[in-house]
Scaffold this active site. Structure first.
Site, PDB file in Angstrom:
ATOM      1  N   TYR A 150      -4.024   2.199   6.819  1.00  0.00           N
ATOM      2  CA  TYR A 150      -2.422   1.985   8.128  1.00  0.00           C
ATOM      3  C   TYR A 150      -1.659   1.556   7.097  1.00  0.00           C
ATOM      4  CZ  TYR A 150      -2.539  -2.333   4.917  1.00  0.00           C
ATOM      5  OH  TYR A 150      -2.916  -3.458   4.056  1.00  0.00           O
ATOM      6  N   CYS A 151      -0.046   2.043   8.191  1.00  0.00           N
ATOM      7  CA  CYS A 151       0.683   1.728   7.462  1.00  0.00           C
ATOM      8  C   CYS A 151       2.071   1.820   8.649  1.00  0.00           C
ATOM      9  CB  CYS A 151       1.011   3.383   7.326  1.00  0.00           C
ATOM     10  SG  CYS A 151       0.546   4.727   8.376  1.00  0.00           S
ATOM     11  N   THR A 152       3.388   1.757   8.094  1.00  0.00           N
ATOM     12  CA  THR A 152       3.916   0.410   9.103  1.00  0.00           C
ATOM     13  C   THR A 152       4.175   1.204  10.348  1.00  0.00           C
ATOM     14  OG1 THR A 152       5.504   0.776   6.983  1.00  0.00           O
ATOM     15  CG2 THR A 152       6.261   0.226   9.026  1.00  0.00           C
ATOM     16  N   ILE A 189       0.979  -0.682  11.774  1.00  0.00           N
ATOM     17  CA  ILE A 189       1.241  -2.858  11.771  1.00  0.00           C
ATOM     18  C   ILE A 189       1.930  -2.774  12.795  1.00  0.00           C
ATOM     19  CG2 ILE A 189       2.208  -4.172  10.348  1.00  0.00           C
ATOM     20  CD1 ILE A 189       1.301  -2.210   8.116  1.00  0.00           C
TER      21      ILE A 189
END
Length: 280
Positions: free
Chosen positions: A221-223, A253
């Site tokens: 996951y990342c932003t 996210i």
């Protein structure tokens, strides 16, 4: 158009090919929308097509009077833009007419923000990679991880024999991360503690990392999702069948928090690269 040209200037010697375009003031009573999106292009744009994309974005940005940050490479566009929703929608329609790849793009919208959340200018940054991993764009890594929506990702986090990798930089994971699932017997969280994205290739090649991932389902996951695209493709390329599968959070996210306003398995705040800075 003369007015638009007068609003455009260079960002100076540090970014000689980048441009900065001043946004005309909005009505203070107008609610602001922030939109985040990225699109990888295959096959890659030629250098001339990339140049066309830069000119098109600058022209459309002026006509639609939007602010934001757009990174443009031969492999596509990564963007965070802001303005009244009507302006954003017009820009999105224009982008889809420029290249049909953008009909496949997942555009995220955060509506109803105050006027001071809007970018005051539009910066268009020509780059070699949308996220700088130091990987030649011509290198064929193959497809990235399987995209899971927020609910699917939430369910996957609860499964055993699973690890979840935070693909962001250390200062981002310091203030927020997926950690609650560990307490419930779910995915183990791995934080590479990266100072920059180019640290990721070295991290996945550590023997300790290989042992932690061996035989596991790997979530990433990342932003907003863009950093996971090349990172997941690189992981699959390097690890092959030594891991069970690779999955990434569709929309990042940002999308998870919209689906789970109580936080779900998230702990802390989400650092964002717009004028909201962090939320959670």
């Amino acid at each position: 158009m003369a007015e638009g040209v007068s609003r455009k200037k260079s960002l100076g010697s540090w970014f000689p090919s980048a441009s900065q375009i001043k946004v005309s003031p909005y009505d203070p009573s107008d609610p602001i929308t922030i939109s985040l999106f990225y699109q990888y292009i295959s096959p890659l744009w030629s250098d001339s097509r990339k140049a066309d994309a830069i000119k098109f974005v600058e022209k459309s940005g002026i006509e639609c009077n939007i602010g934001g940050r757009l990174r443009i490479a031969r492999e596509g566009i990564n963007a965070t833009i802001s303005g009244p929703r009507e302006n954003i929608d017009r820009f999105v329609v224009a982008l889809k007419t420029f290249d049909s790849h953008f009909n496949e793009t997942y555009f995220k919208y955060i509506d109803g923000l105050s006027n001071d959340r809007a970018f005051k200018d539009l910066r268009v940054l020509p780059v070699q990679e949308l996220v700088y991993y130091g990987i030649d764009a011509e290198e064929q890594l193959g497809p990235g991880g399987v995209h899971l929506d927020a609910e699917e990702y939430h369910s996957k986090l609860a499964e055993p024999n699973t690890v979840v990798i935070d693909v962001r930089n250390a200062y981002e994971s310091d203030i927020g991360r997926f950690g609650r699932q560990e307490k419930a017997g779910g995915a183990s969280l791995l934080i590479p503690e990266m100072r920059k994205s180019t640290d990721f290739p070295a991290w996945i090649n550590k023997e300790e990392t290989k042992e932690q991932l061996k035989g596991k389902n790997v979530l990433m996951y990342c932003t907003g999702g863009v950093r996971c695209e090349r990172a997941s493709a690189l992981l699959k390329h390097e690890y092959g069948d030594t891991i069970e599968g690779v999955f990434q959070l569709k929309g990042g996210i940002e999308s998870y928090m919209q689906k789970f306003p109580d936080g779900g398995f998230w702990e802390g705040k989400n650092y964002v690269f717009d004028k909201r800075e962090a939320f959670g």
